[in-house]
Design a protein around this motif. Structure first.
Motif, mmCIF file in Angstrom:
data_model
loop_
_atom_site.group_PDB
_atom_site.id
_atom_site.type_symbol
_atom_site.label_atom_id
_atom_site.label_comp_id
_atom_site.label_asym_id
_atom_site.label_seq_id
_atom_site.Cartn_x
_atom_site.Cartn_y
_atom_site.Cartn_z
ATOM 1 N N SER A 182 9.293 -1.220 5.040
ATOM 2 C CA SER A 182 8.583 -0.020 4.580
ATOM 3 C C SER A 182 9.579 1.059 4.189
ATOM 4 O O SER A 182 10.692 1.121 4.730
ATOM 5 C CB SER A 182 7.692 0.527 5.690
ATOM 6 N N MET A 218 1.751 -2.617 7.306
ATOM 7 C CA MET A 218 0.430 -2.637 7.945
ATOM 8 C C MET A 218 -0.061 -4.076 8.033
ATOM 9 O O MET A 218 0.094 -4.847 7.097
ATOM 10 C CB MET A 218 -0.547 -1.789 7.109
ATOM 11 N N LEU A 237 0.855 -1.176 0.000
ATOM 12 C CA LEU A 237 0.000 0.000 0.000
ATOM 13 C C LEU A 237 0.898 1.235 0.000
ATOM 14 O O LEU A 237 1.783 1.359 0.848
ATOM 15 C CB LEU A 237 -0.893 -0.010 1.245
ATOM 16 N N TYR A 278 4.582 7.055 1.456
ATOM 17 C CA TYR A 278 4.966 5.959 2.353
ATOM 18 C C TYR A 278 4.486 4.653 1.727
ATOM 19 O O TYR A 278 3.311 4.539 1.360
ATOM 20 C CB TYR A 278 4.305 6.181 3.716
ATOM 21 N N GLU A 280 4.270 0.493 2.194
ATOM 22 C CA GLU A 280 4.382 -0.579 3.190
ATOM 23 C C GLU A 280 3.744 -1.849 2.639
ATOM 24 O O GLU A 280 2.851 -1.804 1.803
ATOM 25 C CB GLU A 280 3.689 -0.164 4.498
ATOM 26 N N ARG A 281 4.217 -2.980 3.151
ATOM 27 C CA ARG A 281 3.609 -4.253 2.755
ATOM 28 C C ARG A 281 2.448 -4.551 3.695
ATOM 29 O O ARG A 281 2.506 -4.225 4.877
ATOM 30 C CB ARG A 281 4.664 -5.364 2.847
ATOM 31 N N ILE A 282 1.391 -5.170 3.152
ATOM 32 C CA ILE A 282 0.308 -5.651 4.019
ATOM 33 C C ILE A 282 0.692 -7.054 4.472
ATOM 34 O O ILE A 282 0.901 -7.947 3.644
ATOM 35 C CB ILE A 282 -1.034 -5.704 3.260
ATOM 36 N N ARG A 294 -2.791 -6.988 8.023
ATOM 37 C CA ARG A 294 -4.028 -7.174 7.264
ATOM 38 C C ARG A 294 -5.252 -6.889 8.142
ATOM 39 O O ARG A 294 -6.252 -6.348 7.675
ATOM 40 C CB ARG A 294 -4.053 -8.615 6.743
ATOM 41 N N ILE A 337 9.936 5.443 2.777
ATOM 42 C CA ILE A 337 9.330 6.720 2.382
ATOM 43 C C ILE A 337 10.039 7.177 1.109
ATOM 44 O O ILE A 337 11.267 7.284 1.078
ATOM 45 C CB ILE A 337 9.488 7.773 3.493
#
Lengths: 110, 235
Positions: free
Chosen positions: A78, B1, A26, A104, A106-108, B3, A80
């Protein structure tokens, strides 16, 4: 409510892609200066094959964000990213509108 | 983040609850706080301010760099009247990112053949709104011309602080509407918030053009609304 996710809603897409077993990152606009095409909080969602939905600019820097996002999906770290005016940072992609943005990525997980 | 965090954000959005996501940019840890939840004392003021202003941004709290994102409920349009204008408005609203519900007790109008997959309720507004109340993230467009159907939801929208309340009808029709609402005890200040004749003045003629004018007026009301979230359209 339809079961198909709304293609215009990156967060809905992200959740659907996760449940489909895809690896997902994301990207979120966290700061803007000057003329920026998308406001702070805007999202771009990317999967490990480079498929994406949403936007963090008017199409100017998405290519670079997607490439970084694929690395971040692999590493889990993650980052920036910062993008400025195209001609000031000619060695990388930039925004033709003259603004600057920080994104930013980041991986979920989970 | 995580899930689960993403799922919590989407659950709040689906329930039309405002939510704030706090991400620590140093370690990537993020947490979701739905409106009305108990916030950690050190973050309370930034979360409350984000909910108030609707504005996302980076802030420093106790030496930590935090990204505060705000997810306000997606704006929704409730149209009273399954009429020709509503058919066009339903298509436009979807493209512009609004959820849309159409309410009309007249079953001859409220048919899926005319409206496809749009949220369509062939019931009286009084019955629908008691279980699915209006809120300040909702625009109400009253499009039937029929006081028996339109007047109740117009009053409910003014009371709920809907960011937009518009009513179809000529100046003359609206003048009689104002009289009825005044006699029913609706304050003049509230009545003055009704947009009538409905829609931006672009000389719209066909139902589709009127739908464009109505949607443009709704977008204007949304974007100009008081960031503190008071009644929409207030200057």
């Amino acid at each position: 409510m339809s079961t198909e996710p709304n293609v215009l809603d990156p967060l809905e897409i992200a959740e659907t892609w996760c449940s489909d077993g895809r690896k997902v990152a994301l990207a979120t606009v966290i700061e803007t200066w000057g003329s920026a095409p998308r406001p702070v909080g805007s999202h771009l969602v990317i999967d490990e094959e480079g498929n994406f939905q949403g936007s963090v600019s008017g199409g100017c820097v998405e290519g670079a964000v997607i490439a970084e996002a694929m690395d971040i999906i692999a590493s889990g770290t993650s980052r920036i990213l910062e993008f400025g005016v195209a001609d000031e940072t000619a060695w990388r992609v930039g925004l033709s509108c003259g603004g600057r943005i920080r994104v930013y990525v980041e991986r979920i997980d989970g | 983040m995580e899930r689960s965090t993403l799922q919590a954000i989407n659950a709040a959005r689906a329930a039309r609850r405002a939510a704030v996501v706090v991400t620590d940019l140093a370690d990537g840890a993020s947490q979701v706080f739905p409106e009305g939840a108990k916030f950690p004392p050190e973050w309370d003021s930034v979360i409350v301010e984000a909910l108030r202003s609707g504005r996302a941004g980076v802030t420093a709290v106790e030496g930590r760099s935090l990204f505060i994102n705000v997810h306000l409920p997606p704006p929704r349009i409730v149209a009273i009247g399954a009429v020709h204008i509503s058919q066009a408005l339903a298509g436009l609203a979807a493209v512009a990112g609004f959820d849309m519900t159409i309410i009309d007790p007249r079953t001859a109008f409220a048919t899926t053949e005319r409206f496809g997959n749009v949220g369509l309720l062939a019931e009286w507004p009084e019955d629908v709104l008691s279980s699915r109340p209006l809120d300040r993230y909702t625009a109400l467009a009253a499009l039937t011309h029929d006081p028996k159907i339109d007047d109740y939801p117009i009053r409910a929208a003014l009371e709920a602080g809907c960011f937009y309340v518009g009513a179809l009808g000529s100046r003359k029709t609206h003048a009689t509407r104002v009289e009825r609402l005044t006699q029913a005890g609706v304050p003049a200040e509230a009545i003055s918030r009704i947009k009538a004749p409905i829609g931006l003045d672009i000389r719209a003629a066909s139902p589709a053009e009127i739908a464009v004018a109505v949607l443009a007026e709704i977008i204007e009301a949304l974007r100009r609304r008081d960031p503190a979230g008071r009644a929409g359209g207030a200057r």
